[in-house]
Design an enzyme around this catalytic site. Structure first.
Site, PDB file in Angstrom:
ATOM      1  N   HIS A 197      -9.442   1.424   4.795  1.00 25.51           N
ATOM      2  CA  HIS A 197      -8.166   1.618   5.484  1.00 25.51           C
ATOM      3  C   HIS A 197      -8.367   2.583   6.653  1.00 25.51           C
ATOM      4  O   HIS A 197      -9.138   3.531   6.558  1.00 25.51           O
ATOM      5  CB  HIS A 197      -7.103   2.168   4.517  1.00 25.51           C
ATOM      6  CG  HIS A 197      -5.721   2.107   5.119  1.00 25.51           C
ATOM      7  ND1 HIS A 197      -5.271   3.057   6.013  1.00 25.51           N
ATOM      8  CD2 HIS A 197      -4.722   1.209   4.984  1.00 25.51           C
ATOM      9  CE1 HIS A 197      -4.039   2.721   6.387  1.00 25.51           C
ATOM     10  NE2 HIS A 197      -3.683   1.606   5.773  1.00 25.51           N
ATOM     11  N   GLU A 253      -6.683   4.931   7.734  1.00 24.11           N
ATOM     12  CA  GLU A 253      -6.417   6.344   7.436  1.00 24.11           C
ATOM     13  C   GLU A 253      -7.631   6.987   6.768  1.00 24.11           C
ATOM     14  O   GLU A 253      -7.915   8.160   6.986  1.00 24.11           O
ATOM     15  CB  GLU A 253      -5.156   6.463   6.573  1.00 24.11           C
ATOM     16  CG  GLU A 253      -3.900   6.210   7.398  1.00 24.11           C
ATOM     17  CD  GLU A 253      -2.732   5.630   6.628  1.00 24.11           C
ATOM     18  OE1 GLU A 253      -2.747   5.665   5.381  1.00 24.11           O
ATOM     19  OE2 GLU A 253      -1.793   5.129   7.285  1.00 24.11           O
ATOM     20  N   GLY A 287       2.619   2.575  10.675  1.00 23.50           N
ATOM     21  CA  GLY A 287       3.541   3.691  10.511  1.00 23.50           C
ATOM     22  C   GLY A 287       4.291   4.068  11.780  1.00 23.50           C
ATOM     23  O   GLY A 287       4.898   5.133  11.865  1.00 23.50           O
ATOM     24  N   SER A 340       3.616  -1.939  10.205  1.00 23.79           N
ATOM     25  CA  SER A 340       5.073  -1.958  10.405  1.00 23.79           C
ATOM     26  C   SER A 340       5.733  -3.269   9.989  1.00 23.79           C
ATOM     27  O   SER A 340       6.730  -3.693  10.587  1.00 23.79           O
ATOM     28  CB  SER A 340       5.433  -1.605  11.854  1.00 23.79           C
ATOM     29  OG  SER A 340       4.996  -0.298  12.178  1.00 23.79           O
ATOM     30  N   GLY A 376       3.057  -1.080   4.225  1.00 17.77           N
ATOM     31  CA  GLY A 376       3.089   0.343   3.917  1.00 17.77           C
ATOM     32  C   GLY A 376       4.504   0.790   3.568  1.00 17.77           C
ATOM     33  O   GLY A 376       4.991   0.561   2.453  1.00 17.77           O
ATOM     34  N   GLY A 377       5.172   1.397   4.518  1.00 18.43           N
ATOM     35  CA  GLY A 377       6.491   2.005   4.289  1.00 18.43           C
ATOM     36  C   GLY A 377       7.487   1.097   3.572  1.00 18.43           C
ATOM     37  O   GLY A 377       8.181   1.531   2.649  1.00 18.43           O
ATOM     38  N   GLU A 409      -5.244  -4.704  10.567  1.00 19.08           N
ATOM     39  CA  GLU A 409      -4.210  -3.691  10.757  1.00 19.08           C
ATOM     40  C   GLU A 409      -4.473  -2.945  12.066  1.00 19.08           C
ATOM     41  O   GLU A 409      -5.275  -2.003  12.089  1.00 19.08           O
ATOM     42  CB  GLU A 409      -4.232  -2.680   9.605  1.00 19.08           C
ATOM     43  CG  GLU A 409      -3.972  -3.290   8.244  1.00 19.08           C
ATOM     44  CD  GLU A 409      -3.346  -2.278   7.278  1.00 19.08           C
ATOM     45  OE1 GLU A 409      -2.248  -2.570   6.792  1.00 19.08           O
ATOM     46  OE2 GLU A 409      -3.931  -1.209   7.042  1.00 19.08           O
ATOM     47  N   ASN A 414       0.861  -1.179   0.000  1.00 15.79           N
ATOM     48  CA  ASN A 414       0.000   0.000   0.000  1.00 15.79           C
ATOM     49  C   ASN A 414       0.900   1.233   0.000  1.00 15.79           C
ATOM     50  O   ASN A 414       1.488   1.566   1.021  1.00 15.79           O
ATOM     51  CB  ASN A 414      -0.911  -0.014   1.236  1.00 15.79           C
ATOM     52  CG  ASN A 414      -1.726   1.263   1.341  1.00 15.79           C
ATOM     53  OD1 ASN A 414      -1.790   2.059   0.399  1.00 15.79           O
ATOM     54  ND2 ASN A 414      -2.357   1.465   2.489  1.00 15.79           N
ATOM     55  N   TRP A 415       0.964   1.870  -1.134  1.00 13.54           N
ATOM     56  CA  TRP A 415       1.872   3.025  -1.261  1.00 13.54           C
ATOM     57  C   TRP A 415       1.332   4.295  -0.612  1.00 13.54           C
ATOM     58  O   TRP A 415       2.044   5.269  -0.502  1.00 13.54           O
ATOM     59  CB  TRP A 415       2.148   3.289  -2.745  1.00 13.54           C
ATOM     60  CG  TRP A 415       3.088   2.292  -3.370  1.00 13.54           C
ATOM     61  CD1 TRP A 415       3.788   1.301  -2.736  1.00 13.54           C
ATOM     62  CD2 TRP A 415       3.451   2.201  -4.758  1.00 13.54           C
ATOM     63  NE1 TRP A 415       4.552   0.605  -3.632  1.00 13.54           N
ATOM     64  CE2 TRP A 415       4.359   1.134  -4.892  1.00 13.54           C
ATOM     65  CE3 TRP A 415       3.078   2.905  -5.902  1.00 13.54           C
ATOM     66  CZ2 TRP A 415       4.924   0.779  -6.117  1.00 13.54           C
ATOM     67  CZ3 TRP A 415       3.633   2.540  -7.123  1.00 13.54           C
ATOM     68  CH2 TRP A 415       4.548   1.494  -7.224  1.00 13.54           C
ATOM     69  N   LYS A 416       0.056   4.277  -0.255  1.00 14.36           N
ATOM     70  CA  LYS A 416      -0.557   5.487   0.331  1.00 14.36           C
ATOM     71  C   LYS A 416      -0.342   6.665  -0.627  1.00 14.36           C
ATOM     72  O   LYS A 416      -0.357   6.467  -1.832  1.00 14.36           O
ATOM     73  CB  LYS A 416       0.003   5.735   1.735  1.00 14.36           C
ATOM     74  CG  LYS A 416      -0.068   4.455   2.590  1.00 14.36           C
ATOM     75  CD  LYS A 416       0.152   4.663   4.047  1.00 14.36           C
ATOM     76  CE  LYS A 416       0.020   3.316   4.768  1.00 14.36           C
ATOM     77  NZ  LYS A 416       0.090   3.412   6.221  1.00 14.36           N
TER      78      LYS A 416
HETATM   79  P1  13P Z   1       3.199   0.578   7.574  1.00 17.19           P
HETATM   80  O1  13P Z   1       3.685  -0.734   7.027  1.00 17.19           O
HETATM   81  O2  13P Z   1       3.938   1.768   7.049  1.00 17.19           O
HETATM   82  O3  13P Z   1       3.090   0.537   9.077  1.00 17.19           O
HETATM   83  O4  13P Z   1       1.691   0.761   7.031  1.00 17.19           O
HETATM   84  C1  13P Z   1       0.804  -0.286   7.166  1.00 17.19           C
HETATM   85  C2  13P Z   1      -0.420   0.036   6.403  1.00 17.19           C
HETATM   86  O5  13P Z   1      -1.174   0.920   6.738  1.00 17.19           O
HETATM   87  C3  13P Z   1      -0.688  -0.752   5.187  1.00 17.19           C
HETATM   88  O6  13P Z   1      -1.964  -0.502   4.703  1.00 17.19           O
END
Ligand code: 13P
Length: 251
Positions: A95, A97, A173, A212, A233-234, A167, A9-11
């Site tokens: 998600h 967010e 994050g 994470s 994510g990251g 999640e 997930n590149w956000k």
């Molecule tokens: P991180 O891996 O950066 O914690 O993000 C997780 C996430 O929200 C994937 O959708």
């Protein structure tokens, strides 16, 4: 047997050009074994570039959001048929967010999940508790509530066509990853919730862990009996770390 899925997930990161660069760099690493499915979830504007760059590879492309209606006066929204026409395989929905910053509700998700399935898209439904909910012993209540509401309109026989991503919000994050015990316990609980509607579908439905995940902690998390992959994510923003996580999953 459930095929694991590693989805990045590149956000709100990467332009179309940066997305293409990423796919060109990661593709050679994905040519080997294919015991895992691989997904990339780019921002809308980079989605066509990822579809094109990933052509002929086993990379599946997912949007990060979707509206439930197929067309209409819904300024700023993107429909299931538009995603399908752009070459998307599915869409992340719910998600945390989007729930936190953009007012995504369980009622909206109760429309989005079946709309995705109807269109032939795979929804990746995200659920998870806050730090405060975990501290107050409310994790299972939260997960039960989200699963009941968000999947209410999905036919029991189709539940395994949904991918669920657990999640925990406190792990997103933050660099704080759920312990293997926490991840296994929550995901087994989610599977049991699905089994209340269909035992057979519960055996087949893929439930990912997100929060994470990186190349170092992936082996332990992906080795857990109920964890069927990761929403990353990251660590999905760099080809090397993403490819390493895919390799861990047998990809
Ligand atoms: P991180 O891996 O950066 O914690 O993000 C997780 C996430 O929200 C994937 O959708």
């Amino acid at each position: 047997m459930r095929t694991p899925l590693i989805a990045g997930n590149w956000k709100m990161y990467k332009t179309a050009a940066q997305a293409q660069e990423f796919v060109d760099a990661v593709r050679p690493h994905l040519d080997g074994a294919d015991a895992a499915d691989v997904g990339i979830c780019p921002p809308f504007l980079a989605l066509p570039a990822v579809v094109q760059a990933a052509g002929g590879s086993r990379i599946q492309v997912f949007a990060q959001n979707m509206y439930h209606a197929d067309e209409g006066a819904f300024t700023g929204e993107v429909s299931p048929s538009m995603l399908l026409a752009a070459g998307a395989h599915g869409a992340v929905v719910g998600h945390s967010e989007r729930r936190q910053h953009f007012g995504e509700t369980d009622a909206a998700l109760a429309l989005k999940v079946p709309a995705a399935l109807e269109a032939g898209l795979t929804p990746i439904l995200c659920i998870g508790e806050t730090q405060a909910e975990r501290e107050h012993g409310e994790t299972e209540d939260k997960l039960r509530h989200q699963i009941q509401e968000d999947l209410a309109e999905v036919d029991p026989d189709r539940l395994a066509q949904v991918v669920i991503a657990y999640e925990p919000i406190w792990a997103i994050g933050t660099g704080v990853v759920a312990t293997p015990e926490q991840a296994q316990e929550a995901i087994a609980f989610v599977r049991a919730l699905i089994a209340e509607r269909s035992r057979e579908q519960a055996e087949q439905v893929r439930i990912l862990y997100g929060g994470s995940v990186n190349a170092e902690n992936a082996p332990e998390l992906l080795g857990l009996p109920d964890v069927d992959g990761a929403l990353v994510g990251g660590a999905s923003l760099k080809p090397d770390s993403f490819a390493a996580i895919v390799a861990t999953a047998g990809g």
